[in-house]
Design an enzyme around this catalytic site. Structure first.
Site, PDB file in Angstrom:
ATOM      1  N   GLU A 111       0.817  -1.220   0.000  1.00  0.00           N
ATOM      2  CA  GLU A 111       0.000   0.000   0.000  1.00  0.00           C
ATOM      3  C   GLU A 111       0.851   1.270   0.000  1.00  0.00           C
ATOM      4  OE1 GLU A 111      -2.992  -0.270   3.059  1.00  0.00           O
ATOM      5  OE2 GLU A 111      -3.868  -2.065   2.183  1.00  0.00           O
ATOM      6  N   GLU A 167      -5.445  -8.543   0.539  1.00  0.00           N
ATOM      7  CA  GLU A 167      -6.143  -8.133   1.765  1.00  0.00           C
ATOM      8  C   GLU A 167      -7.602  -7.846   1.439  1.00  0.00           C
ATOM      9  OE1 GLU A 167      -4.609  -4.829   4.050  1.00  0.00           O
ATOM     10  OE2 GLU A 167      -2.552  -5.549   3.857  1.00  0.00           O
TER      11      GLU A 167
HETATM   12  O1  IFM Z   1      -4.631  -3.029   8.911  1.00  0.00           O
HETATM   13  C1  IFM Z   1      -4.481  -2.515   7.636  1.00  0.00           C
HETATM   14  C2  IFM Z   1      -3.282  -3.136   6.940  1.00  0.00           C
HETATM   15  O2  IFM Z   1      -2.115  -3.009   7.683  1.00  0.00           O
HETATM   16  C3  IFM Z   1      -3.061  -2.478   5.607  1.00  0.00           C
HETATM   17  N1  IFM Z   1      -4.271  -2.498   4.828  1.00  0.00           N
HETATM   18  C4  IFM Z   1      -5.486  -2.040   5.449  1.00  0.00           C
HETATM   19  C5  IFM Z   1      -5.683  -2.749   6.773  1.00  0.00           C
HETATM   20  C6  IFM Z   1      -6.982  -2.261   7.424  1.00  0.00           C
HETATM   21  O3  IFM Z   1      -6.948  -0.908   7.656  1.00  0.00           O
END
Ligand code: IFM
Length: 438
Positions: free
Chosen positions: A155, A346
C-alpha cells in the site's frame, strides 16, 4: 491455475517484542507512542507465540500465510549488516510454515521504516530506495531457498499520502511535495527490490490498496473528477510499474499545482521491472463528484474539485461502505487494463465484536462481508479475470494503526489481557469455504 486461500498479517501489527534481540524503533513505534497513545510494544505477542500461531493458521485449512518482515528487526537502524537474531525469527517462521504445509507469502515493507532512515529524510529522500534494496538483499539471501512468493511494498499510497501528506499515519508529516517524492522513491525501491529477487520460480509483486473511483453521475464533470481520483490513487502507482510511464493526465494535473515527481534518467526502467503478480488490497469503493457542495467546479486556486462521496450503502464499524459488486468490476478492470495476474492480498472488515463467556465471537456481519467479497472474486474469475488468490485481512485482531486496538479486523479474536486466541465464526466459515474447494 490453482487458487490460493490465505490469511494475512503484518509485523508491527502483531509481533510485539519491540525492543528485543536487537530490534530498533521504526516510525510506527514513534508515531504510536507520540500520537496514537497505544503501541505495538506487545501487540499479539506473536514474536513469542509464533509456533502456536502457525498452528492456528493451519487449523483454518488455508494454503498460504501472508506476513511482513520487520525492517528494524532485521537491519537495525536501516543500514549496515543484518541482525542475525532478527533474521533467525523469520527463518524459524518460514520453517514452521513449511512444516505445517503452508506457503509463506513474504512482504518486505509493511510500513515500519527504521526511525533513523526517517530522521535522514524518510521516503522523500531518494537514498531510502537504495537502503530498501540493501535490506531486501539481506532478507533474500537468508530466505530465498524456501520462500517463493515475495511482496515488495504494501500500500504505497497509504505510506506516501497518509504518512507524508495528511499526517494521519507515521511519520505524521503534512507536505504534499514530500508525499510525491515518497511516491516515486517507493516505486524506485519496489523496482530495485524486484530486480534483485525475481528469478524463475519466484512470484514477485507489490500490493496496492485500490478502491474504485466511480463517477457520482454521468455528468462529464463527475466523470473527469473520478478519472483524476483514479489517476492520483491508482494509476500513479500502477502505470509506472506496468507501463513504464506515469500517466500524462496526472503529470499535467501536478504541473498545474506547481508540482512534479523527482524522476531521474533510468528510473522508469527500474520501476517497470516485470512483475508476476499484482496484490490487490480492497476494502470499499468510492464515488467522486466534480462539484463542491456550492456547485463550484474549481477551487480558489482554479484547480478542479474532486469530492469523494461514500456510496449510500450499509457500512462496517469503521464507517466503510460495503461494495462487493464494485470489487468484481475493479478486478475485471485491472485484468483488462493491465493484464497482470492478480491476487487479493487483503480484504476484511471491522465490526464491534462481542465475545461470549468462552471468548467466541459470532461475527455474522464480518462473515457476510467476507462471503460477499469472496463471491465477488469468483464472479470476476467467471467473467475472465485472472485472480489467483484471496487472503483475508486479518488472521487475528491486532494493532490497527491510528485506530489502536479498539478496531478489530481479526478472523480470530485476541484477548489482549491473556493473549488467548479464539476463532470467530468468520474463521470457521473461511475454513469450511476452503474445504469446499474453489
Ligand atoms: O490493517 C491494515 C493493513 O495493515 C493495511 N491495509 C489495510 C488494513 C486495514 O486498515
Amino acid at each position: 491455475m490453482t487458487f490460493t486461500w490465505g490469511v494475512a498479517t503484518s509485523a508491527y501489527q502483531i509481533e510485539g517484542a519491540a525492543a528485543e534481540d536487537g530490534r530498533t524503533p521504526s516510525i510506527w513505534d514513534t508515531f504510536a507512542r507520540d500520537v496514537v497513545g497505544e503501541t505495538g510494544d506487545v501487540a499479539c505477542d506473536h514474536y513469542h507465540r509464533m509456533p502456536d500461531d502457525v498452528q492456528l493458521v493451519k487449523s483454518l485449512g488455508v494454503d498460504a500465510y501472508r506476513f511482513s518482515v520487520s525492517w528494524p528487526r532485521v537491519q537495525p537502524r536501516g543500514r549496515g549488516p543484518a541482525n542475525q537474531a532478527g533474521l533467525d525469527f523469520y527463518d524459524r517462521l518460514v520453517d514452521e510454515l513449511l512444516g505445517a504445509g503452508i506457503d509463506p507469502w513474504l512482504t518486505l515493507y509493511h510500513w515500519d521504516l527504521p526511525q533513523e532512515l526517517e530522521d535522514a529524510g524518510g521516503w522523500p529522500n531518494r537514498d531510502t530506495a537504495y537502503r530498501f534494496a540493501e535490506y531486501t538483499g539481506l532478507v533474500h539471501q537468508r530466505l530465498h531457498d524456501r520462500v517463493r512468493n515475495w511482496g515488495t511494498v504494501n500500500e504505497p499510497w497509504c505510506v506516501a499520502y497518509l504518512g507524508y501528506e495528511h499526517g494521519v499515519h507515521a511519520p505524521g508529516r503534512k507536505d504534499f511535495r514530500a508525499a510525491l517524492a515518497a511516491t516515486h522513491h517507493l516505486l524506485l525501491g519496489h523496482g530495485l527490490a524486484t530486480a534483485l529477487i525475481r528469478k524463475p520460480g519466484t512470484v514477485v509483486g507489490p500490493a496496492l490498496n485500490i478502491g474504485t473511483a466511480t463517477p457520482a453521475s454521468d455528468d462529464p464533470i463527475d466523470i473527469a473528477a473520478a478519472r483524476l481520483a483514479d489517476g492520483m490513487g491508482t494509476r500513479i502507482f500502477l502505470d509506472p510499474i506496468a507501463r513504464g510511464a506515469y500517466p500524462g493526465d496526472v503529470l499535467e494535473h501536478l504541473a498545474a499545482r506547481g508540482h512534479g515527481l523527482p524522476i531521474r534518467d533510468g528510473d522508469l526502467k527500474i520501476i517497470s521491472a516485470p512483475i508476476d503478480i499484482l496484490g490487490v488490497n480492497f476494502y470499499f469503493g468510492q464515488d467522486f463528484a466534480g462539484r463542491d457542495l456550492d456547485g463550484n467546479t474549481v477551487d480558489a486556486a482554479g484547480l478542479p474539485i474532486v469530492r469523494e462521496i461514500m456510496p449510500d450503502v450499509p457500512r462496517t464499524a469503521l464507517n466503510w461502505p460495503i461494495t462487493p459488486d464494485r470489487f468484481t468490476t475493479l478486478l475485471l478492470r485491472l485484468h483488462h487494463d493491465y493484464g497482470i495476474p492478480l491476487a487479493v492480498t487483503e480484504n476484511g472488515a471491522v465490526y464491534d465484536d462481542r465475545p461470549d463467556d468462552t471468548g467466541y465471537v459470532a461475527d455474522h456481519e464480518r462473515t457476510a462481508y467476507i462471503a460477499a467479497h469472496v463471491d465477488a472474486v469468483f464472479a470476476a474469475r467467471a467473467a475472465g479475470a485472472d485472480v489467483r488468490g484471496y487472503f483475508a485481512w486479518s488472521l487475528m485482531d491486532n494493532f490497527e494503526w491510528a485506530e489502536g486496538y479498539a478496531k478489530r479486523f481479526g478472523l480470530v479474536h485476541v484477548d489482549y489481557e491473556t493473549q488467548v486466541r479464539t476463532p470467530k465464526r468468520s474463521a470457521l466459515w473461511l475454513r469450511d469455504r476452503v474445504r469446499s474447494g474453489a
